[in-house]
Scaffold this active site. Sequence first.
Site, PDB file in Angstrom:
ATOM      1  N   GLU A   1       0.805  -1.226   0.000  1.00 26.18           N
ATOM      2  CA  GLU A   1       0.000   0.000   0.000  1.00 26.18           C
ATOM      3  C   GLU A   1       0.839   1.278   0.000  1.00 26.18           C
ATOM      4  OE1 GLU A   1      -2.834  -0.130   3.190  1.00 26.18           O
ATOM      5  OE2 GLU A   1      -3.885  -1.844   2.376  1.00 26.18           O
TER       6      GLU A   1
ATOM      7  N   GLU B   1      -5.661  -8.487   0.711  1.00 30.58           N
ATOM      8  CA  GLU B   1      -6.315  -8.108   1.972  1.00 30.58           C
ATOM      9  C   GLU B   1      -7.752  -7.753   1.666  1.00 30.58           C
ATOM     10  OE1 GLU B   1      -4.797  -4.779   4.237  1.00 30.58           O
ATOM     11  OE2 GLU B   1      -2.752  -5.528   4.079  1.00 30.58           O
TER      12      GLU B   1
HETATM   13  O1  IFM Z   1      -4.665  -2.811   9.078  1.00 33.42           O
HETATM   14  C1  IFM Z   1      -4.570  -2.324   7.792  1.00 33.42           C
HETATM   15  C2  IFM Z   1      -3.381  -2.930   7.075  1.00 33.42           C
HETATM   16  O2  IFM Z   1      -2.191  -2.735   7.743  1.00 33.42           O
HETATM   17  C3  IFM Z   1      -3.248  -2.328   5.701  1.00 33.42           C
HETATM   18  N1  IFM Z   1      -4.476  -2.401   4.974  1.00 33.42           N
HETATM   19  C4  IFM Z   1      -5.690  -1.966   5.622  1.00 33.42           C
HETATM   20  C5  IFM Z   1      -5.810  -2.624   6.993  1.00 33.42           C
HETATM   21  C6  IFM Z   1      -7.108  -2.154   7.694  1.00 33.42           C
HETATM   22  O3  IFM Z   1      -7.094  -0.790   7.871  1.00 33.42           O
END
Ligand code: IFM
Length: 465
Positions: free
Chosen positions: A167, A371
């Site tokens: 990210e 994710e």
């Molecule tokens: O917890 C975070 C993660 O570290 C990165 N992506 C989003 C998740 C939820 O906010």
Amino acid sequence: MNSYKFPDDFMWGVATSSYQIEGATTEAGRKPSVWDTFSANPGKVLHDDTGAVACDHYHRYETDIKLMAQLGVKHYRFSIAWPRIIPEGRGKVNEAGIDFYRRLVDCLHQHNITPHATLFHWDSPQALEDLYGSWRSREMAKDFADYVSTLVSMLGDRITNWMTINEIPCFTHLAYAVNSDPLHAPGTRVETQKEVWQTSHNALLAHGLATQAIRAASPSNCFISLVDNISVTVPISETPENIKAAQQAFHLCEQNGGIIFPALTGAYSPALLESLGNAAPDIQSGDLEIIHQPIDSIGLNIYSGTYVQARDNAIHPYRDRQPGYEFLSFPVGYPKMYMPWLNIIPESIYWGIRHIGETVGRKDLPLFISESGCAAQDQVNHQDKVIDTDRIMYLRQYFKAAHRAISEGYPLKGYFVWSFMDNFEWSYGYDHRFGLVYIDYQTQQRLPKASFDWYRQCISQNRVV
Ligand code: IFM
């Protein structure tokens, strides 16, 4: 009847990251990361929580991996803390740090779980922040590649699935703010928007150099991905006009045009460059070739999205013009999970995947959801259970949207639920729980939630239940 069955080789997994779960921040040679410094600063994190102990996974990884085996996942995405491996960011290697990840990975293999290691999930060494301001400098990309090279040469016998960076927008555009102090992440005040774009450009360079470093250092054939949280534009209804609008809008939605486009095509989106004007980053000769290294797949972190509709005479947020679409704001009362930004938009999974194929033009590239998940206000009931039907509702809809993408032929290969267990949710501390496993932070007891059982059934039947 649609049974929402997934392909036999579909990779069901769970994800976590080092700073959010490990704790043990001063043990075995680890030195501070920027998140240690930021969270130690009163008022920066909700309730002044820090990652100093977190889920104590550093000491309890065997228990946690046994639970993963009970869940039935065959794939685990975790991240490696740079300040455990090279505590000062550059220079001396810390053998004890490498040993921890060796033990972790060996334990995963013993339970037939494939490791997917992210090389950077925001916990950069504080020493490099002090030395040259972290991502403000191109030096950061070189130091990152050196760390990656060292690590892969030492762990490449055990790990073949590598994810370079998690990210990019979150530790660049959220962390470097123009004429104000960044609120939600460690970073610095800068003077211009151009400097902010330079930080994400430097992170893209780090991804490219790291990809080269992994290929050079890996003792065997390996798989490399970038993980991006694209901002997904979703057509309000699937008419040809609204679909076209969502595709056009994708270029200028948040940082898409300057991150996923250069990484996957070798060029910043022309629409973005035009709208940035003088705020565009300096791009040196050869940079785009480095950034656009061949990779084996793209990981998408998708939680939500933005609705878009076709509209003549819409005013674009960056400047006056009539691009033919508009971003829609959410009505008061739009359903959301326990996060200000977590509007429930299951079809964001489908559209995120489809945009990579059609809008970015990379139909060839395998992808996976690296994710997706949600925060909820989980509570342990009088029978010692957490009945998180809200999380089950959320995941069920999102899995169905993933199934739709596969049934239409998009090359989705796997899905990693965020997160395996409750953890340190950055500036929200421990208050917002994302896990399938509940953590009692007083006792460090692990308690699988109802969603854990539900996901276990999905995995064992390989379909949405
Ligand atoms: O917890 C975070 C993660 O570290 C990165 N992506 C989003 C998740 C939820 O906010």
